[in-house]
Design an enzyme around this catalytic site. Structure first.
Site, PDB file in Angstrom:
ATOM      1  N   SER A  66     -10.945  -1.154  -1.463  1.00  0.00           N
ATOM      2  CA  SER A  66      -9.897  -1.866  -1.417  1.00  0.00           C
ATOM      3  C   SER A  66      -9.722  -2.822  -1.863  1.00  0.00           C
ATOM      4  O   SER A  66      -8.612  -3.631  -2.331  1.00  0.00           O
ATOM      5  CB  SER A  66      -9.077  -1.680   0.385  1.00  0.00           C
ATOM      6  OG  SER A  66      -9.343  -2.912   0.741  1.00  0.00           O
ATOM      7  N   ASN A 116       1.081  -1.437   0.348  1.00  0.00           N
ATOM      8  CA  ASN A 116       0.302   0.200   0.281  1.00  0.00           C
ATOM      9  C   ASN A 116       1.102   1.242   0.137  1.00  0.00           C
ATOM     10  O   ASN A 116       0.225   2.077   0.063  1.00  0.00           O
ATOM     11  CB  ASN A 116      -0.999  -0.124   1.165  1.00  0.00           C
ATOM     12  CG  ASN A 116      -1.964  -1.084   1.738  1.00  0.00           C
ATOM     13  OD1 ASN A 116      -2.099  -1.382   0.019  1.00  0.00           O
ATOM     14  ND2 ASN A 116      -2.224  -1.606   2.085  1.00  0.00           N
ATOM     15  N   HIS A 146      -7.386   4.372   1.829  1.00  0.00           N
ATOM     16  CA  HIS A 146      -6.961   4.406   0.711  1.00  0.00           C
ATOM     17  C   HIS A 146      -6.927   5.608  -0.216  1.00  0.00           C
ATOM     18  O   HIS A 146      -6.179   5.380  -1.825  1.00  0.00           O
ATOM     19  CB  HIS A 146      -7.035   3.293   0.083  1.00  0.00           C
ATOM     20  CG  HIS A 146      -7.155   1.780   0.397  1.00  0.00           C
ATOM     21  ND1 HIS A 146      -5.596   1.250   0.273  1.00  0.00           N
ATOM     22  CD2 HIS A 146      -8.271   1.014   0.978  1.00  0.00           C
ATOM     23  CE1 HIS A 146      -6.164   0.257   1.626  1.00  0.00           C
ATOM     24  NE2 HIS A 146      -7.374  -0.045   1.689  1.00  0.00           N
ATOM     25  N   HIS A 169     -14.887  -2.357   5.264  1.00  0.00           N
ATOM     26  CA  HIS A 169     -13.725  -2.701   5.343  1.00  0.00           C
ATOM     27  C   HIS A 169     -13.660  -3.644   7.187  1.00  0.00           C
ATOM     28  O   HIS A 169     -14.701  -3.740   8.013  1.00  0.00           O
ATOM     29  CB  HIS A 169     -12.850  -2.018   5.855  1.00  0.00           C
ATOM     30  CG  HIS A 169     -10.885  -2.675   6.278  1.00  0.00           C
ATOM     31  ND1 HIS A 169     -10.737  -3.198   7.562  1.00  0.00           N
ATOM     32  CD2 HIS A 169      -9.361  -3.284   5.607  1.00  0.00           C
ATOM     33  CE1 HIS A 169      -9.114  -3.442   7.852  1.00  0.00           C
ATOM     34  NE2 HIS A 169      -8.719  -3.806   6.460  1.00  0.00           N
ATOM     35  N   ASP A 214     -14.150   6.323   6.143  1.00  0.00           N
ATOM     36  CA  ASP A 214     -12.578   5.488   5.913  1.00  0.00           C
ATOM     37  C   ASP A 214     -12.166   6.085   4.160  1.00  0.00           C
ATOM     38  O   ASP A 214     -12.423   5.761   3.569  1.00  0.00           O
ATOM     39  CB  ASP A 214     -12.879   4.674   6.051  1.00  0.00           C
ATOM     40  CG  ASP A 214     -11.644   3.629   6.329  1.00  0.00           C
ATOM     41  OD1 ASP A 214     -10.586   4.095   6.019  1.00  0.00           O
ATOM     42  OD2 ASP A 214     -12.198   2.036   6.124  1.00  0.00           O
ATOM     43  N   LYS A 250      -0.402   3.614   5.465  1.00  0.00           N
ATOM     44  CA  LYS A 250      -0.123   3.053   3.404  1.00  0.00           C
ATOM     45  C   LYS A 250      -0.137   4.008   2.688  1.00  0.00           C
ATOM     46  O   LYS A 250       1.422   4.364   2.491  1.00  0.00           O
ATOM     47  CB  LYS A 250      -1.874   3.318   3.081  1.00  0.00           C
ATOM     48  CG  LYS A 250      -2.882   2.437   4.020  1.00  0.00           C
ATOM     49  CD  LYS A 250      -4.566   1.707   3.603  1.00  0.00           C
ATOM     50  CE  LYS A 250      -4.753   0.599   4.270  1.00  0.00           C
ATOM     51  NZ  LYS A 250      -4.468   0.542   5.691  1.00  0.00           N
ATOM     52  N   GLU A 269     -17.070   3.617   2.703  1.00  0.00           N
ATOM     53  CA  GLU A 269     -15.243   4.029   2.469  1.00  0.00           C
ATOM     54  C   GLU A 269     -15.448   5.494   1.096  1.00  0.00           C
ATOM     55  O   GLU A 269     -16.175   5.093  -0.088  1.00  0.00           O
ATOM     56  CB  GLU A 269     -14.726   2.648   2.251  1.00  0.00           C
ATOM     57  CG  GLU A 269     -14.654   1.438   3.444  1.00  0.00           C
ATOM     58  CD  GLU A 269     -13.544   0.507   2.806  1.00  0.00           C
ATOM     59  OE1 GLU A 269     -12.706   0.960   1.408  1.00  0.00           O
ATOM     60  OE2 GLU A 269     -13.694  -0.867   3.452  1.00  0.00           O
TER      61      GLU A 269
END
Length: 383
Positions: free
Chosen positions: A172, A37, A200, A125, A197, A231, A168
């Site tokens: 991911s 990541n 990423h 997640h 969230d 990440k 998110e």
């Protein structure tokens, strides 16, 4: 250990082994990095490494927190980091946690004290799923990025009830983005809050890497954002960005915060050093976007089932745990570090090779990946 417990453990492990889903901790993958990541390369950045070495070489009163932040662990370096985070992300306040997992779980579990219903995207997640389960609130799960499903769920809010939508910004395992503006508009139309969230998207999207919420100019429209430092920031840890009132609430009710040893003051200085570098990395963010564009052109030409992602997370669907494992092993033998993802992380039948793109990947490396994947898939299809 009692014999009954030993038998139960062995039975559970044998069942997982028989299903081809046994997890092991391998050594770091070798070859071209398409699995980490470390999107901007900060984990290997020489300037950041030198800065961290300078910080670590200073004489400091403490290198460990020594206790929870409510007892002996609330050091000035942690508060300075939180002020910096609030300033950088244009939030009223921030609260740091030892990991993004702890931040997600602590925030969402504690929201059960103020929310009657949590509306959860199906692909959240594991940290968010666990937090929502622990909250005690009613969980209403809607199909991934399905605005009709979210609207139907929100319509179940009764007068006087409080609801929070949990999503998110970038997922991911599929690599697709949430339609944040539509989600916020729907939530607000029913009086619900929104938690995003940003794990990423943080560091990559938005001006200076402030994330997808900032890119959509929704900083003041969401209840909270969760950002991680493991990440694109190349370190570890996470934080909740929120109002001062919600921060105070978390200090009182978020159990992973209240009952955990505080983060190291030295770590806090390292994270601040990463934020010294992050705003200046527009060239790397542009290179990453260029790599995504190049990758997508190659994926469209491929005969195999690449998910239609426009992000730095790309996935080749290879149904079956044994099949995806064989393809992953072939890629690694060809010097390509792109790893298989199996159930239960993704649904059975949707196993995949997950490819993470980075600013430091080259077009030649991406071409090598496609050539290796093509050979692996052809070999697998002839078995």
């Amino acid at each position: 250990m009692s014999e009954a417990v030993r038998r139960a453990l062995n039975k559970a492990l044998a069942e997982r082994q028989q299903a081809g889903l046994m997890r092991r901790m391998p050594p770091p993958p070798q070859g071209v990095d398409f699995c980490s990541n470390d999107y901007l390369g900060l984990a290997r950045d020489p300037r950041l490494r030198r800065r961290i070495a300078e910080i670590s070489a200073r004489r400091a009163p403490l290198h460990g927190a020594t206790g929870s932040r409510l007892i002996s662990g609330n050091h000035p370096e942690l508060e300075a980091l939180e002020r910096r985070l609030a300033e950088f992300y244009r939030a009223e306040a921030a609260l740091v946690f030892s990991s993004g997992f702890a931040a997600n779980m602590g925030l969402l579990a504690s929201l059960g004290g103020v929310a009657n219903k949590l509306f959860c995207d199906r692909l959240l997640h594991a940290s968010a799923i666990d937090g929502c389960r622990l909250s005690g609130a009613e969980r209403i799960i809607f199909a991934h990025n399905d605005m009709g499903g979210l609207e139907s769920g929100l319509n179940r809010l009764k007068p006087g009830e409080t609801g929070v939508v949990v999503v998110e910004s970038l997922y991911s395992m599929d690599g697709d983005f949430a339609p944040l503006a539509r989600i916020v508009a729907l939530a607000h139309s029913r009086g619900a809050g929104v938690v995003v969230d940003e794990a990423h998207a943080n560091g990559v999207m938005g001006a200076e890497g402030r994330g997808a919420v900032a890119a959509a100019e929704l900083e003041d429209a969401v209840l909270a954002r969760v950002v991680t430092f493991g990440k694109a920031l190349g370190l570890s840890g996470g934080a909740v960005l929120c109002s001062a009132a919600l921060r105070d609430y978390l200090v009182n009710f978020a159990r992973p915060f209240v009952f955990s040893t505080g983060p190291s003051p030295l770590w806090a200085q390292w994270v601040r050093a990463a934020f010294e570098r992050l705003p200046a990395l527009d060239d790397r963010r542009a290179k990453l976007r260029a790599n995504v564009d190049f990758f997508r052109r190659r994926a469209v030409e491929s005969p195999w089932n690449w998910l239609p992602s426009k992000s730095w997370i790309q996935c080749l669907v290879v149904p079956g745990p044994d099949e995806v494992r064989r393809v992953g092993e072939t890629l690694q033998q060809q010097g390509i570090a792109a790893l298989p993802i199996r159930a239960p992380t993704v649904p059975s039948g949707q196993e995949r090779i997950r490819v993470c793109l980075h600013a430091h990947n080259t077009p030649e490396e991406i071409d090598r990946l496609f050539a290796a994947a093509d050979g692996a898939m052809r070999a697998s299809s002839t078995r």
